[in-house]
Design a protein around this motif. Structure first.
Motif, PDB file in Angstrom:
ATOM      1  N   ASP A 210       0.710  -1.253  -0.097  1.00  0.00           N
ATOM      2  CA  ASP A 210       0.056  -0.087   0.178  1.00  0.00           C
ATOM      3  C   ASP A 210       0.830   1.429  -0.016  1.00  0.00           C
ATOM      4  OD1 ASP A 210      -2.226  -1.551  -0.250  1.00  0.00           O
ATOM      5  OD2 ASP A 210      -2.908  -1.163   1.998  1.00  0.00           O
TER       6      ASP A 210
ATOM      7  N   GLU B  64       0.145   5.266  -2.126  1.00  0.00           N
ATOM      8  CA  GLU B  64      -0.532   6.335  -1.369  1.00  0.00           C
ATOM      9  C   GLU B  64       0.240   7.659  -1.792  1.00  0.00           C
ATOM     10  OE1 GLU B  64       0.619   4.982   2.491  1.00  0.00           O
ATOM     11  OE2 GLU B  64      -0.811   3.349   2.841  1.00  0.00           O
TER      12      GLU B  64
ATOM     13  N   PRO C 207      -5.723  -1.559  -4.594  1.00  0.00           N
ATOM     14  CA  PRO C 207      -4.781  -0.269  -4.230  1.00  0.00           C
ATOM     15  C   PRO C 207      -4.279   0.617  -5.576  1.00  0.00           C
ATOM     16  CG  PRO C 207      -3.456  -2.298  -4.276  1.00  0.00           C
ATOM     17  CD  PRO C 207      -4.785  -2.591  -4.224  1.00  0.00           C
TER      18      PRO C 207
END
Length: 450
Positions: free
Chosen positions: A104, A108, A399
């Motif tokens: 992840d 981000e 994601p």
């Protein structure tokens, strides 16, 4: 204007074995028409029980409120394991949670901006590849879309273009694998012990081994570059150097091969499906294409300009609605449940179907029509929130969803600014589910320079 192609629903009643054969051949045409308006439907076989869920409250329960109680079903996983191994797409529980903790962070914050240059370079290369074909001849654009999407993922993951020897070999092997691997195999219907033969075709097993060997070579080379401080700061480097914040451990080389395989599937195969169908829908709706081309030609080419590609974004959303790359997701109950006053035992297969949800008659006006302007109308907001799942939802949401939408906008803007796409008379693609929703015999469009 005729409606975009949609598989003909099967007869309301067919024998079990006829249904299973249809399901294995193509899950889209194996469904009865009633599923496009049902809140829930049940299917029983001697081997398992399943329910298809379209009820928004149940979808929220499964995906958002109690996701741990509804893990991914192994019945789907075994068909994909030759290629994907124990990737984040197939795992559950603590293993999946660890994998997401490592993966992840690469997606981000401002990480999308760092991938923008790779997307732009791939877009320019896609424009150049089409140039000698853009004289009005019929071009198989699904292949062009696959090429462009693979270029994006290799540039983003390993800082190499599709023309790189290993990248090209992986792309070619994956194309063969995609056509040889049905979404479901024997284990989807008969759950047996681990030693039970899964009946993967020889071609499926061969191409999976070939792809994984090529990926392993890239991973090994990158590990050496990281060790010597010469690795580029791309997605592969970020993931390979990110420790699990709870244990401090990084992915092993074998684990990284698994993850790269799913990045390639999710980042290439799904994007190629979306791009191909969006170009087809624009070609069959020239007035929409003309408006999108004006938007594309005004695109600054800068990351900040992505927010101005509103119609192109909505055309992509509409293509994802009509042709979701992953048409069905399967979860499994881990304890007795009660859905809409129906008792379900442990081990019941729970099918979440973007294919039906996105065309559901209770959510969408003219559900089978291509109407990108619906996304700017107030009445669509509720349907978009309750019945639009191209990237799943909740903790298991993809994601790379933001990455995929940005990639689609960049590639479409590059192509529409330079070329006009026209439908080929008499050539109507037939949607089928391989690893993703593709056209059975490709998508042929005439391409002209603007």
């Amino acid at each position: 204007m005729s409606l975009p192609p949609k598989p003909t629903a099967r007869a309301p009643r067919v024998s079990l074995w006829r249904h299973l054969r249809l399901f294995r051949t193509d899950i889209l045409s194996a469904q009865p028409a009633r599923l496009y308006r049902a809140w829930m439907a049940e299917f029983r076989t001697p081997f398992f029980r399943s329910v298809l869920v379209n009820d928004p409250a149940l979808l929220r329960l499964i995906l958002n409120e109690r996701p741990r109680d509804f893990p991914k079903s192994e019945r789907i996983g075994v068909g994909l394991r030759p290629l994907l191994g124990a990737s984040v797409f197939l795992t559950n529980g603590a293993v999946w949670e660890r994998q997401r903790r490592i993966i992840d962070p690469a997606f981000e914050g401002g990480k999308l901006r760092e991938s923008f240059a790779a997307m732009r370079a791939a877009g320019k290369a896609a424009v150049a590849r089409l140039a000698p074909l853009a004289d009005g001849r019929a071009v198989e654009v699904e292949a062009q879309a696959s090429h462009a999407a693979a270029d994006v993922i290799f540039r983003t993951l390993f800082s190499i273009p599709i023309e790189h020897e290993t990248a090209r070999a992986t792309f070619e092997a994956f194309h063969t694998h995609q056509r040889s691997q049905p979404l479901l195999n024997l284990a989807a219907f008969v759950k047996g012990p681990s030693w039970m033969p899964r009946l993967h075709s020889r071609e499926t097993r061969r191409t999976a081994r070939r792809i994984r060997a090529l990926i392993a070579g890239l991973v090994t080379a990158r590990a050496e570059a990281i060790a010597t401080g010469k690795a580029p700061p791309d997605l592969a480097t970020k993931i390979m150097t990110t420790p699990d914040p709870e244990t401090g451990e990084r992915f092993s080389p074998q684990e990284m091969v698994d993850q790269v395989a799913i990045f390639f599937l999710a980042g290439h195969e799904t994007s190629a499906s979306t791009l191909g169908w969006t170009l087809y829908l624009m070609a069959t709706h020239p007035e929409v294409q003309d408006r999108a081309a004006v938007e594309a030609m005004a695109f600054s080419g800068e990351f900040s300009g992505l927010s101005k590609l509103k119609l192109i974004r909505d055309c992509t959303r509409e293509a994802l609605r009509l042709y979701p790359p992953v048409p069905m997701m399967v979860r499994e109950t881990t304890r007795p449940e009660r859905f809409r006053d129906r008792a379900l035992g442990r081990g019941t297969q729970v099918v979440l179907s973007p294919w039906h949800l996105h065309r559901h008659e209770r959510f969408w006006d003219s559900p089978d029509a291509f109407d990108p302007d619906r996304w700017s109308r107030a009445e669509t907001k509720d349907s978009a929130r309750r019945a639009f799942l191209p990237f799943s939802a909740g903790p298991r949401v993809c994601p790379g969803a933001g990455f995929a939408m940005a990639e689609a906008a960049v590639l479409l803007a590059a192509l529409l600014a330079r070329y006009r796409f026209e439908a080929v008379e008499g050539s109507v693609p037939v949607p089928v589910a391989h690893l993703t929703v593709r056209a059975k015999d490709g998508i042929r469009l005439r391409v002209w320079k603007r």
